[in-house]
Design a protein around this motif. Structure first.
Motif, PDB file in Angstrom:
ATOM      1  N   CYS A 167       0.862  -1.109   0.095  1.00 28.77           N
ATOM      2  CA  CYS A 167      -0.083   0.153  -0.171  1.00 28.77           C
ATOM      3  C   CYS A 167       0.765   1.327  -0.039  1.00 28.77           C
ATOM      4  CB  CYS A 167      -1.020  -0.127   0.980  1.00 28.77           C
ATOM      5  SG  CYS A 167      -1.932  -1.555   1.163  1.00 28.77           S
ATOM      6  N   PRO A 168       1.990   1.380   0.871  1.00 31.14           N
ATOM      7  CA  PRO A 168       2.820   2.477   0.660  1.00 31.14           C
ATOM      8  C   PRO A 168       3.294   2.954  -0.401  1.00 31.14           C
ATOM      9  CG  PRO A 168       3.440   1.133   2.663  1.00 31.14           C
ATOM     10  CD  PRO A 168       2.603   0.425   1.799  1.00 31.14           C
ATOM     11  N   ALA A 169       3.417   2.077  -1.483  1.00 31.48           N
ATOM     12  CA  ALA A 169       3.860   2.664  -2.773  1.00 31.48           C
ATOM     13  C   ALA A 169       3.097   3.532  -3.397  1.00 31.48           C
ATOM     14  CB  ALA A 169       3.932   1.507  -3.720  1.00 31.48           C
ATOM     15  N   ALA A 170       1.601   3.528  -3.069  1.00 29.27           N
ATOM     16  CA  ALA A 170       0.652   4.573  -4.019  1.00 29.27           C
ATOM     17  C   ALA A 170       0.651   6.093  -3.462  1.00 29.27           C
ATOM     18  CB  ALA A 170      -0.653   4.084  -3.922  1.00 29.27           C
ATOM     19  N   PHE A 171       1.111   5.936  -2.250  1.00 28.10           N
ATOM     20  CA  PHE A 171       1.146   7.295  -1.600  1.00 28.10           C
ATOM     21  C   PHE A 171       2.356   8.122  -1.611  1.00 28.10           C
ATOM     22  CE2 PHE A 171      -2.374   4.715  -0.530  1.00 28.10           C
ATOM     23  CZ  PHE A 171      -3.613   5.643  -0.271  1.00 28.10           C
ATOM     24  N   ASP A 172       2.366   9.389  -2.283  1.00 31.15           N
ATOM     25  CA  ASP A 172       3.326  10.276  -2.092  1.00 31.15           C
ATOM     26  C   ASP A 172       3.239  10.951  -0.518  1.00 31.15           C
ATOM     27  OD1 ASP A 172       5.413  12.229  -2.618  1.00 31.15           O
ATOM     28  OD2 ASP A 172       4.201  12.913  -4.394  1.00 31.15           O
ATOM     29  N   LEU A 173       4.252  11.051   0.014  1.00 28.63           N
ATOM     30  CA  LEU A 173       4.219  11.890   1.294  1.00 28.63           C
ATOM     31  C   LEU A 173       4.896  13.285   1.197  1.00 28.63           C
ATOM     32  CD1 LEU A 173       5.296   9.061   3.718  1.00 28.63           C
ATOM     33  CD2 LEU A 173       2.852   9.502   2.923  1.00 28.63           C
TER      34      LEU A 173
ATOM     35  N   ASP B  60       3.617  -2.624 -25.255  1.00 29.17           N
ATOM     36  CA  ASP B  60       2.650  -3.031 -24.320  1.00 29.17           C
ATOM     37  C   ASP B  60       3.429  -3.603 -23.234  1.00 29.17           C
ATOM     38  OD1 ASP B  60       0.350  -2.305 -25.968  1.00 29.17           O
ATOM     39  OD2 ASP B  60       0.479  -4.028 -27.059  1.00 29.17           O
ATOM     40  N   LEU B  61       2.853  -3.016 -22.115  1.00 32.85           N
ATOM     41  CA  LEU B  61       3.421  -3.851 -20.765  1.00 32.85           C
ATOM     42  C   LEU B  61       2.258  -4.520 -20.058  1.00 32.85           C
ATOM     43  CD1 LEU B  61       6.044  -4.354 -19.046  1.00 32.85           C
ATOM     44  CD2 LEU B  61       5.697  -2.336 -17.820  1.00 32.85           C
ATOM     45  N   GLU B  62       2.077  -5.498 -19.811  1.00 32.06           N
ATOM     46  CA  GLU B  62       0.907  -6.311 -19.305  1.00 32.06           C
ATOM     47  C   GLU B  62       1.403  -6.148 -17.517  1.00 32.06           C
ATOM     48  OE1 GLU B  62      -0.697 -10.626 -18.938  1.00 32.06           O
ATOM     49  OE2 GLU B  62       0.094 -10.105 -20.811  1.00 32.06           O
ATOM     50  N   GLN B  63       2.427  -6.245 -17.187  1.00 33.04           N
ATOM     51  CA  GLN B  63       2.727  -6.052 -15.721  1.00 33.04           C
ATOM     52  C   GLN B  63       4.226  -5.511 -15.365  1.00 33.04           C
ATOM     53  OE1 GLN B  63       2.454  -9.747 -13.402  1.00 33.04           O
ATOM     54  NE2 GLN B  63       0.512 -10.130 -14.127  1.00 33.04           N
ATOM     55  N   VAL B  64       4.361  -4.538 -14.378  1.00 28.86           N
ATOM     56  CA  VAL B  64       5.532  -4.325 -14.085  1.00 28.86           C
ATOM     57  C   VAL B  64       6.464  -5.324 -13.603  1.00 28.86           C
ATOM     58  CG1 VAL B  64       6.836  -2.974 -12.273  1.00 28.86           C
ATOM     59  CG2 VAL B  64       4.544  -1.854 -13.154  1.00 28.86           C
TER      60      VAL B  64
ATOM     61  N   LEU C 168      10.039  -8.873  -7.491  1.00 24.02           N
ATOM     62  CA  LEU C 168       9.208  -9.297  -8.515  1.00 24.02           C
ATOM     63  C   LEU C 168       7.755  -9.480  -8.005  1.00 24.02           C
ATOM     64  CD1 LEU C 168      11.229 -11.589 -10.980  1.00 24.02           C
ATOM     65  CD2 LEU C 168      10.955  -9.199 -11.212  1.00 24.02           C
ATOM     66  N   LYS C 169       7.699 -10.010  -6.808  1.00 18.68           N
ATOM     67  CA  LYS C 169       6.677 -10.070  -5.911  1.00 18.68           C
ATOM     68  C   LYS C 169       5.790  -9.018  -5.772  1.00 18.68           C
ATOM     69  CE  LYS C 169       7.490 -14.705  -3.831  1.00 18.68           C
ATOM     70  NZ  LYS C 169       7.943 -15.118  -2.443  1.00 18.68           N
ATOM     71  N   TYR C 170       6.328  -7.881  -5.459  1.00 19.12           N
ATOM     72  CA  TYR C 170       5.682  -6.595  -5.065  1.00 19.12           C
ATOM     73  C   TYR C 170       6.651  -5.604  -5.797  1.00 19.12           C
ATOM     74  CZ  TYR C 170       4.623  -9.314  -0.940  1.00 19.12           C
ATOM     75  OH  TYR C 170       3.906 -10.328  -0.228  1.00 19.12           O
ATOM     76  N   PRO C 171       6.328  -5.615  -7.059  1.00 19.98           N
ATOM     77  CA  PRO C 171       6.752  -4.866  -8.160  1.00 19.98           C
ATOM     78  C   PRO C 171       6.617  -3.197  -7.986  1.00 19.98           C
ATOM     79  CG  PRO C 171       5.238  -5.857  -9.384  1.00 19.98           C
ATOM     80  CD  PRO C 171       5.472  -6.605  -7.962  1.00 19.98           C
ATOM     81  N   ASP C 172       5.443  -2.862  -7.558  1.00 22.62           N
ATOM     82  CA  ASP C 172       4.995  -1.302  -7.452  1.00 22.62           C
ATOM     83  C   ASP C 172       5.993  -0.660  -6.700  1.00 22.62           C
ATOM     84  OD1 ASP C 172       3.091  -1.892  -9.149  1.00 22.62           O
ATOM     85  OD2 ASP C 172       1.575  -2.194  -7.626  1.00 22.62           O
ATOM     86  N   MET C 173       6.356  -1.321  -5.366  1.00 15.77           N
ATOM     87  CA  MET C 173       7.134  -0.925  -4.250  1.00 15.77           C
ATOM     88  C   MET C 173       8.630  -0.364  -4.885  1.00 15.77           C
ATOM     89  SD  MET C 173       6.895   0.745  -1.481  1.00 15.77           S
ATOM     90  CE  MET C 173       5.752  -0.085  -0.290  1.00 15.77           C
ATOM     91  N   PHE C 174       9.074  -1.549  -5.778  1.00 13.88           N
ATOM     92  CA  PHE C 174      10.692  -1.282  -6.062  1.00 13.88           C
ATOM     93  C   PHE C 174      10.558  -0.528  -7.202  1.00 13.88           C
ATOM     94  CE2 PHE C 174      10.600  -5.232  -3.253  1.00 13.88           C
ATOM     95  CZ  PHE C 174      11.876  -4.867  -2.675  1.00 13.88           C
ATOM     96  N   ARG C 175       9.481  -0.336  -7.779  1.00 11.12           N
ATOM     97  CA  ARG C 175       9.500   0.564  -9.186  1.00 11.12           C
ATOM     98  C   ARG C 175       9.335   1.887  -8.403  1.00 11.12           C
ATOM     99  NH1 ARG C 175       4.113   2.045 -12.063  1.00 11.12           N
ATOM    100  NH2 ARG C 175       5.007   3.721 -12.986  1.00 11.12           N
ATOM    101  N   ALA C 176       8.809   2.220  -7.362  1.00  9.08           N
ATOM    102  CA  ALA C 176       8.624   3.527  -6.812  1.00  9.08           C
ATOM    103  C   ALA C 176       9.760   4.131  -5.932  1.00  9.08           C
ATOM    104  CB  ALA C 176       7.447   3.518  -5.726  1.00  9.08           C
ATOM    105  N   ALA C 177      10.745   3.184  -5.776  1.00  3.00           N
ATOM    106  CA  ALA C 177      12.022   3.283  -4.774  1.00  3.00           C
ATOM    107  C   ALA C 177      12.922   4.197  -5.850  1.00  3.00           C
ATOM    108  CB  ALA C 177      12.384   2.185  -4.200  1.00  3.00           C
ATOM    109  N   ASP C 178      13.673   4.947  -5.175  1.00  8.80           N
ATOM    110  CA  ASP C 178      15.115   5.719  -5.625  1.00  8.80           C
ATOM    111  C   ASP C 178      16.360   5.059  -5.141  1.00  8.80           C
ATOM    112  OD1 ASP C 178      13.703   7.277  -7.319  1.00  8.80           O
ATOM    113  OD2 ASP C 178      13.292   8.733  -5.712  1.00  8.80           O
ATOM    114  N   LEU C 179      16.419   4.282  -3.862  1.00 11.43           N
ATOM    115  CA  LEU C 179      17.236   3.406  -3.416  1.00 11.43           C
ATOM    116  C   LEU C 179      16.844   2.395  -2.877  1.00 11.43           C
ATOM    117  CD1 LEU C 179      20.379   3.635  -2.545  1.00 11.43           C
ATOM    118  CD2 LEU C 179      19.714   4.502  -0.373  1.00 11.43           C
TER     119      LEU C 179
END
Lengths: 281, 118
Positions: free
Chosen positions: A182-188, B81-85, A207-218
């Motif tokens: 969840c914290p990945a979506a919220f800019d503080l 196209d990108l299905e998933q990150v 790979l299991k939680y890609p959103d968080m790693f994508r949002a990170a800078d370090l």
């Protein structure tokens, strides 16, 4: 009469600014080239629905998180104006976020002032651990909430300011609720999200939680003193992390052995130097 | 479960707009949720239904349009196209991808019935 299907639907209206408008027709055969989205579950057909002759379509086009993002931008301006380098620490529960913060504050010493915002569902244990180092800390308890948001951080900053503990030209470290989703979506309003992955976890977490790693800078890979006792493959973890976030910088460290801590402090110092110089520029 | 807090924001946005427009009730809410957005769309739909109880949007049909994911591939120098990150470029198999579309979470529009609340 509706020109698409011939139904006797009511007029379409727009009211983003209190104006009426005719909703663009969504011809099935020739969708508008500039459409920013495509229907996946059929077209929006309310104007064709029976019994909605009085119904109006109100165009909104607003990001769901717009109120959070507005507050986050206000926070960011406020922090930059004070020369504060602000980091949002995110990880699973148990990766050692609080231990890392306590250790970082001790090693950082008197280089510049530090304050901490602690987020947990319950208890003030973490803020107490931080205060034991001498640094100022505010505890946010989110109750059932699974993440911090920008308004919570604004209130925490207000509280620090009221107590004359919101630093200038220094560090504000925000420890988010332990949660890789969840914290990945919220800019503080932070300068960077810093994601921590401890070597006692799986190297496939990026790979299991890609959103968080994508949002990170370090990426901090923590507890590396335990590596001789584990099968954790550091290179694989880094490779997976960079699959979701190309070029993600990585620092491996152990607060127990001190290995890697210099590199981490250097990274922090560079960040502080950049923001404290910024207002003069 | 940040879907609940997102749903609270959705209903807040919808109710605010509906009140401003003098609506009696909201009968449909259209959301655009990108395939790469940080949210489970079905859970969000359910949460919106729960949160809408006792509001102008109670009983409104909640529709979700899924925007497909798109990314810029730095190797192919093209949008793909990108299905998933975390998945590779469909053309070159590489991972030097930057998301360009499909991570949005927006309230698109709503259908309202004008008039004072029932």
């Amino acid at each position: 009469m509706c020109v698409t299907c011939g139904c006797g639907g009511g007029e379409a209206h727009i009211d983003g600014h209190g104006m009426r408008y005719a909703r663009p027709r969504r011809a099935v055969a020739t969708p508008p080239a500039a459409a920013s989205f495509r229907p996946a579950h059929g077209t929006l057909d309310a104007r064709h629905a029976p019994g909605t002759s009085e119904a109006q379509i109100l165009r909104i086009e607003q990001d769901i998180l717009s109120d959070n993002d507005t507050q986050a931008n206000a926070n960011r301006s406020r922090f930059l104006a004070r020369g504060l380098f602000v980091l949002n620490f995110v990880s699973s529960p148990g990766s050692g976020k609080t231990t890392l913060l306590v250790d970082t504050i001790r090693r950082w010493g008197t280089r510049s002032p530090v304050a901490v915002v602690e987020g947990d569902q319950q208890t003030a244990f973490d803020a107490e651990r931080i205060r034991a180092t001498g640094a100022a800390a505010v505890q946010i308890n989110t109750g059932k909430g699974c993440h911090l948001d920008a308004h919570m951080v604004a209130q925490a900053a207000d509280q620090l300011a009221e107590q004359a503990q919101l630093p200038s030209d220094g560090l504000l470290l925000i420890e988010n609720v332990g949660n890789l989703v969840c914290p990945a979506a919220f800019d503080l309003g932070e300068a960077h999200k810093v994601v921590i992955l401890s070597v006692t976890e799986g190297e496939d977490k990026p790979l299991k939680y890609p959103d968080m790693f994508r949002a990170a800078d370090l990426l901090l890979i923590s507890k590396i003193d335990l590596l001789p006792h584990l099968d954790f493959d550091v290179d694989l973890a880094v490779r997976y992390a960079r699959q979701v976030r190309p070029d993600l910088p990585v620092i491996q460290l152990s607060t127990r052995s001190g290995e890697g801590c210099e590199a981490w402090l250097d990274w922090l110092a560079a960040g502080v130097a950049a923001v404290t110089k910024a207002p003069a520029a | 479960m940040h879907e609940l807090s997102l749903a609270e924001r959705v209903i807040g946005i919808v109710e605010g707009a509906a009140r401003k427009a003098g609506a009696r009730r909201v009968t449909r809410i259209a959301l655009a949720i990108g395939a790469l957005a940080h949210v489970e769309a079905e859970t969000l739909q359910y949460c919106c239904e729960v949160v809408s109880r006792g509001t102008l949007a109670e009983g409104a049909r909640i529709e979700v349009e899924r925007t497909p994911g798109r990314a810029w591939c730095e190797t192919c120098l093209a949008e793909v196209d990108l299905e998933q990150v975390g998945m590779p470029c469909t053309t070159c198999g590489g991972f030097r991808l930057k998301v360009t579309d499909g991570d949005q979470m927006r309230v698109v529009d709503v259908v309202i019935e004008p008039g004072a609340p029932a």
